[in-house]
Enzyme design. Structure first.
Site, PDB file in Angstrom:
ATOM      1  CG  ASP A  21      -2.082  -0.831   1.142  1.00  0.00           C
ATOM      2  OD1 ASP A  21      -1.753  -1.879   0.263  1.00  0.00           O
ATOM      3  OD2 ASP A  21      -3.099  -0.859   1.990  1.00  0.00           O
ATOM      4  NE  ARG A 103      -1.238   5.243  13.685  1.00  0.00           N
ATOM      5  CZ  ARG A 103      -0.641   3.906  13.145  1.00  0.00           C
ATOM      6  NH1 ARG A 103       0.719   3.932  13.099  1.00  0.00           N
ATOM      7  NH2 ARG A 103      -1.190   3.006  12.553  1.00  0.00           N
ATOM      8  CG  ASP A 132      -4.203   4.958  12.893  1.00  0.00           C
ATOM      9  OD1 ASP A 132      -4.113   5.375  14.197  1.00  0.00           O
ATOM     10  OD2 ASP A 132      -4.216   3.855  12.642  1.00  0.00           O
ATOM     11  CB  SER A 186      -6.838  -4.225   8.357  1.00  0.00           C
ATOM     12  OG  SER A 186      -6.075  -3.199   8.775  1.00  0.00           O
TER      13      SER A 186
END
Lengths: 408, 408, 408, 408
Positions: A21, A103, A132, A186
């Site tokens: 990705d 993050r 996110d 995921s």
């Protein structure tokens, strides 16, 4: 006029994992924005080889000085995980915020690298439905209000797996065989946890299949014999396991190993995302779960009641701020200042019993203990506490209730 | 002048267990206060025979119309335990308030019986160091501001076991052989939990010996095979187990049996008492622990985020109020009103896996679910959510942080 | 056996005003406790001559080295009033805590002097019905857990004015003529405020008579022309008036003079005491009221919303802690740490209009202003804010409400 | 393809004031969306003639059955203003939320009318920078999750005054002479308040010019003689002025008249908008300011401390929810349930003195008063309160602080 011209972006730092990705994103930035790309790959203890990311970046034409691969493990645990653990933070009662807390660190490095390389933008691979994107972007804006942010998943039209793979092939990006089909779920991983969501997990009535778990054994397969461990704390932070001093990341890693073995830290949760929807996630936080329980254990004897209760009242807000992406906000910093002040003398040793999914505190001791056997004892306390004081204490606490009662 | 004359007390209702301590108190009230005594023995599901209490009371000269033995089990669970569980209340992060929540009900009955029998005082057997005296007395004063309260442990000089037993023998109170020596710990029990404290538990570094536990098997001795159960909720309260509808007390009893079998709900805690000291307690809340987790599970899909987060923020205060004895206070009732309003539509079924100390939610479903697979899905959502909205959402959330960043 | 022998107290530090009541206490301590007395008289800007206290103490046989008269005005404003003002603290919505905030400082000095003089006890003249006893004693115990505390009003039997005066005369304490009758109300004063309560104020339906006020003119008698002033702040604390730099106490004194002149800061309040009763008080806080409004004014442009709202939510708790006497508690210090962190860059100038009881902010400016005319303007903002972002912002904020709406 | 076709909107209900801006919007909706328009004009006591709005709508071709003009004054005060006042709500310490509280009611009627007329959309004239768009739309979505919303100011390109007027003239909309130039500020008005912002108010250092105020006289021009009034409350809501019973709207109107006369309720504020920027506003809330102070006054003697302090702690969140547009949210309703429960017996009479901008409580009485002269008195209290109880009360409150002190 190209997008680049419109956007005015000349150089972008991409949070790059080396996976399919973000490789597509890398190429797409080159093609659509016509701008230089700097890749940044963080080692947060996710347990993957990072050097392949370097090779892939090179293959897509990124010069070596624009490929950043940084080991952030100690910084992650010391400056993000541990401060959060001081607050006993759990989102919605349970979630130890494993993804949320990583993050802001990634964004911090993105912004630093942007400054070092003269980039005017950053990019990430988070989708438009999740938390996110918010966490990356709020942190980035807080640290550099003029930064530009590219979130390809909100912009492009590669919205199905098929189209993404077609586009990759059209642009000579190698697509591994196992990425051709849909992944059944995921994941996100770092040293604190692995999370999984989507696809097979989308029906919250269905039990999470065992193959989704990757960081812990099934409690049923864990050892039949309990294991006892001691964790030392100094001023609110873990410093040693079984008497052996360790750095923050080393300690968390060691606890992860123990948690894995004993099947500790699995969590199946339906949670409320900041963007307004509910999602169902599966979390594994083996070392974090042990650590969190140990921290509460040492606080039990070293924290004053006033401090402890204030912390408990502030915690949901604090956890919400981290979950929602407001790590770099004045209010999170204010709460942190209050919490950190309380951690002076949260020092001592906690003993835990690990057994088939359980991590229970069974003992705690401290040179700074506020627990007073002398005062609490059922035996003769030599005048440490005058039971008659309780009468006045109750009388005055009751006074307003009695005045109320008289009104009725 | 006798104490009775001084105090003006003519008749007192005593919370009477039938055990040695409250028997001594009964006699002591007769001797020292020279007043009539009414005994009240509550069945809160503590698992003891209550008829012996009647016999003992008679032996000490209490007429039958002054001996009250009431089965309060359904009222206890329906009007006290369940409302508290709606709040997900845990004191200091862990304790399910099993003792705290029983006290106001006992006080309520003491005051009712005082009214029925024309008594002007109530008495209890709680010591001057603990929380229970506060809970009994605040509740009593709130319900009858003119009531007089006698707390013998704060008044008399029978402060050692030896003196108590001597006094008992001097006054012809039978002392069972096993009560002659010191008990190794002190317990309180009701349908929600059993607590133990004191003596062998007073060193918080020492693990609680296994013989202290009475309501649960050691997880190591629990079945090697997990057991799955379903609990139904309607508007925030449990109504059925595995599809079988049950009254509140019946449901809790059934969950207790499951919890006992699987070693669920053991807690070793150092907590902060309202009277200002830390104490170490051991709690067993087998059914309550399962129920509490199930309740959170059903809330996950049926409670809106705003309601859920507000509840989480209010919870520590709510739990503290119950712990401190303020059940019958305006502020507890205000919080309850807010919490109860949120429970409309907290309806559905939770699936749990019970295994060796673990009680984990593995599934939840509801006709009122707010979880929307359509919105959250990784797949095509047919326009249910426009990912581009996220850009504006983030931009405006970031605006103040950017203005701050510009200042720096 | 004398009380002294029983209590074991050899030397006591008395908070001594030099007035009749504390003079009686001084003598009573000598007579009843048979112990040495050290007097401590604090100058907190209460506007009274303190040297007479020295003379009176000498007359009662206190040696000079045991007479302490300290000017604490700067410490009071700098270390107590200003930190509290940073929080915008008002108890029960209105009260600026003028008495509450002085008590911990007095206790701090009492304990320091006890250490210097080797005293084992402190004594104060607060009654058993009020908050001040709690504030004095909690502070004293926090700073020296072994200190003994004598509160004569809770111990002696001089419970009527007549008996107190008789006792004074029996012990050769001069009783001024104007102290023979009952005072029509009771007051406390320091640089921050004067409070009055009791007697003529005890009926909360009756308006406070004008003669009770001593620090402010009646607004009806204040100047008919408004006066404009500027106050400068640096990092949350006032530093200058009308451009003239001033120390904390000097600034507050200057504002007091302005407040007096314009009739600012009168408050008639029925409040809830920590000891459980309601009382009616009259407060005059002339400079404090102006300062408090000015502080909010400078925060309006320099404090981020997240910080401001967190402060507003924490404030009632913070004010309650001060009111209840918990200045020296971990939880007050934790809140202070959070608040203080927020005050960085709360720097600039506030303009106020003073007029007949009103003190209104009419302007504020700051080199660290977060107010952005560029962003907020109704005119063309040159792209500083994209109104289309609001659509996404609203859409995602609405998502959970829409899902809820669909359920209904 | 027209916008209408794209959007699929066939009929829209417009919040229509009859002024130039919403007249342009009306026409623009007809032209750009090609859809039917229903106009809704609310009488919220803004003090304007509403019949001209009917004429204007007719002139633009709206059939009579599609023109709604509703008198919502009683509903506004009874169901929105009064419930909010029960909470003593003030945003950021000062603002009485006059605009915020009107928006959900307007949205409620928009949605009701949409249902009655079969409209699939609603439209409003709020800009993309302000809070009102959020308030309108969150309320609308909460009440009808499928509603479509048109916010022309976020969509069209009439972003300057000149272009708007040109467009109006092109489309035969009459432009009054006084609307040709820029207005020096922008206002919103209803029975609770008038707000002004923008243009001449945009520099927060400049004092608001006197001509901006329209609802109150300048305090300097107010009567030189104070006026005393009595307001009666029943269960938390105002019911009478000076002994004359009044409906909610009538009472507020009467208080507005008094406030206007005495120059009460002016507020100059820099506040934080939900959309992330600071703005400077001027508010006039004459009756609301008097009412808010009176409500606190009656609570002082009728509300228990526990309830009062809980309310104070919840208030900032409650006010923020209203400000941000979350009136129709579960969390606002939960807080309202808690607040409303507390208002039982908040009944009695408050006396206020109105004088040149001041509205001060000077007396309060209630048949349900919790103020006990008997308990609080400085005189002999006949045993209502035992001062010795205070010793035990303090001792136990101090215990944890002493244990802490020992550690240091």
């Amino acid at each position: 006029m190209t997008v680049a011209a419109k956007s005015g972006i000349k150089k972008v730092v991409l949070a790059y994992s080396g996976g399919l990705d973000t490789s597509v994103i890398l190429k797409w930035l080159q093609v659509e924005y016509g701008c230089e790309v700097v890749t940044f790959t963080a080692d947060l203890g996710q347990g993957e080889e990072l050097e392949p990311a370097r090779e892939k970046a090179r293959l897509m034409g990124i010069p070596d000085e624009h490929i950043y691969i940084d080991d952030l493990r100690e910084e992650f645990v010391r400056d993000f995980v541990f401060p959060m653990m001081r607050a006993n933070a759990r989102y919605e009662g349970d979630y130890l915020l494993g993804t949320s807390i990583a993050r802001p660190l990634i964004s911090k490095r993105l912004i630093e690298i942007a400054k070092e390389t003269g980039a005017d933008a950053v990019a990430h691979g988070a989708t438009g439905k999740g938390n996110d994107q918010v966490r990356f972007e709020l942190s980035a804006y807080a640290l550099n209000p003029d930064i530009k942010i590219i979130a390809p998943w909100r912009e492009w039209d590669l919205t199905s797996r098929t189209r993404l793979i077609e586009w990759a092939e059209q642009h000579q990006i190698p697509v591994p065989k196992d990425k051709r089909g849909e992944s059944p779920f995921s994941t996100d991983a770092n040293m604190l946890h692995t999370s999984s969501e989507g696809k097979v997990l989308e029906d919250p009535w269905e039990e999470t299949p065992d193959y989704v778990y990757s960081r812990t054994v099934n409690p049923e397969d864990a050892p039949d014999t309990p294991e006892y461990i001691n964790i030392d704390f100094v001023d609110g932070d873990g410093t040693a396991l079984n008497g052996v001093e360790m750095s923050p990341a080393t300690l968390l890693e060691a606890l992860n190993e123990l948690g894995r073995k004993h099947g500790i830290g699995r969590l199946d949760l339906v949670e409320n995302r900041f963007v307004g929807m509910k999602s169902r996630g599966m979390y594994e936080t083996p070392g974090g779960e042990i650590y969190a329980r140990a921290h509460r254990g040492i606080e039990q004897i070293t924290l004053d009641r006033g401090a402890a209760h204030l912390k408990d009242e502030l915690m949901p807000r604090y956890a919400e701020l981290i979950y929602n992406g407001f790590w770099f906000s004045p209010e999170r910093e204010m709460l942190q200042a209050a919490i950190d002040l309380s951690q002076k003398n949260v020092t001592g040793t906690v003993r835990l019993k690990l057994y088939k999914g359980n991590a229970n505190v069974v003992g705690r001791k401290s040179p700074f203990s506020l627990y007073s056997e002398k005062v609490v004892t059922f035996e003769d306390d030599a005048g440490a506490y005058d039971q008659k004081d309780a009468a006045g204490f109750i009388k005055l606490n009751a006074l307003r209730l009695r005045l109320l009662g008289e009104r009725k």
